[in-house]
Design a protein around this motif. Structure first.
Motif, PDB file in Angstrom:
ATOM      1  N   ALA A  93      17.746  34.021 -17.179  1.00 17.90           N
ATOM      2  CA  ALA A  93      19.016  33.327 -17.394  1.00 17.90           C
ATOM      3  C   ALA A  93      20.206  34.189 -16.969  1.00 17.90           C
ATOM      4  O   ALA A  93      21.132  33.696 -16.309  1.00 17.90           O
ATOM      5  CB  ALA A  93      19.152  32.927 -18.858  1.00 17.90           C
ATOM      6  N   ILE A  94      20.186  35.466 -17.313  1.00 18.69           N
ATOM      7  CA  ILE A  94      21.303  36.348 -16.946  1.00 18.69           C
ATOM      8  C   ILE A  94      21.379  36.518 -15.438  1.00 18.69           C
ATOM      9  O   ILE A  94      22.460  36.450 -14.849  1.00 18.69           O
ATOM     10  CB  ILE A  94      21.189  37.700 -17.673  1.00 18.69           C
ATOM     11  N   VAL A  95      20.254  36.722 -14.791  1.00 22.19           N
ATOM     12  CA  VAL A  95      20.260  36.865 -13.335  1.00 22.19           C
ATOM     13  C   VAL A  95      20.712  35.571 -12.668  1.00 22.19           C
ATOM     14  O   VAL A  95      21.509  35.595 -11.727  1.00 22.19           O
ATOM     15  CB  VAL A  95      18.876  37.322 -12.814  1.00 22.19           C
ATOM     16  N   TYR A  96      20.239  34.436 -13.164  1.00 22.47           N
ATOM     17  CA  TYR A  96      20.651  33.151 -12.601  1.00 22.47           C
ATOM     18  C   TYR A  96      22.162  32.950 -12.739  1.00 22.47           C
ATOM     19  O   TYR A  96      22.842  32.561 -11.784  1.00 22.47           O
ATOM     20  CB  TYR A  96      19.901  32.001 -13.264  1.00 22.47           C
ATOM     21  N   LEU A  97      22.684  33.203 -13.924  1.00 23.22           N
ATOM     22  CA  LEU A  97      24.129  33.059 -14.131  1.00 23.22           C
ATOM     23  C   LEU A  97      24.918  34.036 -13.272  1.00 23.22           C
ATOM     24  O   LEU A  97      25.988  33.697 -12.760  1.00 23.22           O
ATOM     25  CB  LEU A  97      24.474  33.248 -15.603  1.00 23.22           C
ATOM     26  N   TYR A  98      24.388  35.236 -13.106  1.00 24.22           N
ATOM     27  CA  TYR A  98      25.078  36.246 -12.300  1.00 24.22           C
ATOM     28  C   TYR A  98      25.208  35.794 -10.853  1.00 24.22           C
ATOM     29  O   TYR A  98      26.293  35.821 -10.284  1.00 24.22           O
ATOM     30  CB  TYR A  98      24.348  37.587 -12.380  1.00 24.22           C
ATOM     31  N   TYR A  99      24.111  35.369 -10.256  1.00 26.80           N
ATOM     32  CA  TYR A  99      24.195  35.044  -8.828  1.00 26.80           C
ATOM     33  C   TYR A  99      24.779  33.660  -8.571  1.00 26.80           C
ATOM     34  O   TYR A  99      25.408  33.431  -7.546  1.00 26.80           O
ATOM     35  CB  TYR A  99      22.855  35.235  -8.112  1.00 26.80           C
ATOM     36  N   SER A 100      24.605  32.724  -9.500  1.00 27.02           N
ATOM     37  CA  SER A 100      25.087  31.368  -9.215  1.00 27.02           C
ATOM     38  C   SER A 100      26.540  31.139  -9.623  1.00 27.02           C
ATOM     39  O   SER A 100      27.255  30.410  -8.937  1.00 27.02           O
ATOM     40  CB  SER A 100      24.190  30.335  -9.886  1.00 27.02           C
ATOM     41  N   THR A 101      26.976  31.746 -10.721  1.00 27.11           N
ATOM     42  CA  THR A 101      28.350  31.500 -11.162  1.00 27.11           C
ATOM     43  C   THR A 101      29.277  32.670 -10.898  1.00 27.11           C
ATOM     44  O   THR A 101      30.415  32.468 -10.493  1.00 27.11           O
ATOM     45  CB  THR A 101      28.393  31.138 -12.654  1.00 27.11           C
ATOM     46  N   PHE A 102      28.824  33.884 -11.131  1.00 19.54           N
ATOM     47  CA  PHE A 102      29.701  35.041 -10.961  1.00 19.54           C
ATOM     48  C   PHE A 102      29.851  35.415  -9.492  1.00 19.54           C
ATOM     49  O   PHE A 102      30.955  35.604  -9.003  1.00 19.54           O
ATOM     50  CB  PHE A 102      29.173  36.233 -11.771  1.00 19.54           C
TER      51      PHE A 102
END
Length: 126
Positions: free
Chosen positions: A76-85
């Motif tokens: 979840a953290i990696v997904y949020l990092y690359y997709s939103t941040f």
């Protein structure tokens, strides 16, 4: 290779480590070298693995729940990092699955080592 030659080679071929670190902390960075972004994902995962392992060891988490939570939080953290941040186009890196599995198993091993050592040190009876 001498440190100066390595630094010179890094600046000739791409970004230096400090520039990559700066890009990693800046939202919406442009990643010229795909490998630099994947390296950031890899090291983010390693840090997450150790930190989560230490937390799990301190709170005395056990069993399948600890393993499942690790994978859920890590992905979840990696997904949020690359997709939103970072807002990267996942198709440039081979799809979402390629980014999400970058460094996952080595992160899992770091997590397990930290979790087992700290749990054993704090919660086992000798």
């Amino acid at each position: 290779m001498a440190p100066r030659k390595e630094a010179q080679k890094a600046t000739e071929c791409g970004d230096s480590n400090m520039e990559i670190f700066s890009k990693a902390l800046t939202a919406g960075s442009v990643w010229v070298e795909k490998d630099d972004f994947l390296d950031v994902i890899y090291w983010l995962r390693q840090i997450l693995g150790v930190v989560l392992g230490l937390i799990w060891g301190i709170v005395a988490m056990k069993g399948f729940l600890g393993l499942a939570l690790f994978f859920l939080i890590n992905v979840a953290i990696v997904y949020l990092y690359y997709s939103t941040f970072q807002n990267v186009d996942e198709e440039e890196y081979g799809g979402s699955s390629e980014i999400l599995k970058e460094g996952l198993m080595t992160s899992f091993s770091s997590f397990m080592v930290a979790w087992i050592i700290l749990y054993s040190a704090l919660h086992s009876e000798l």
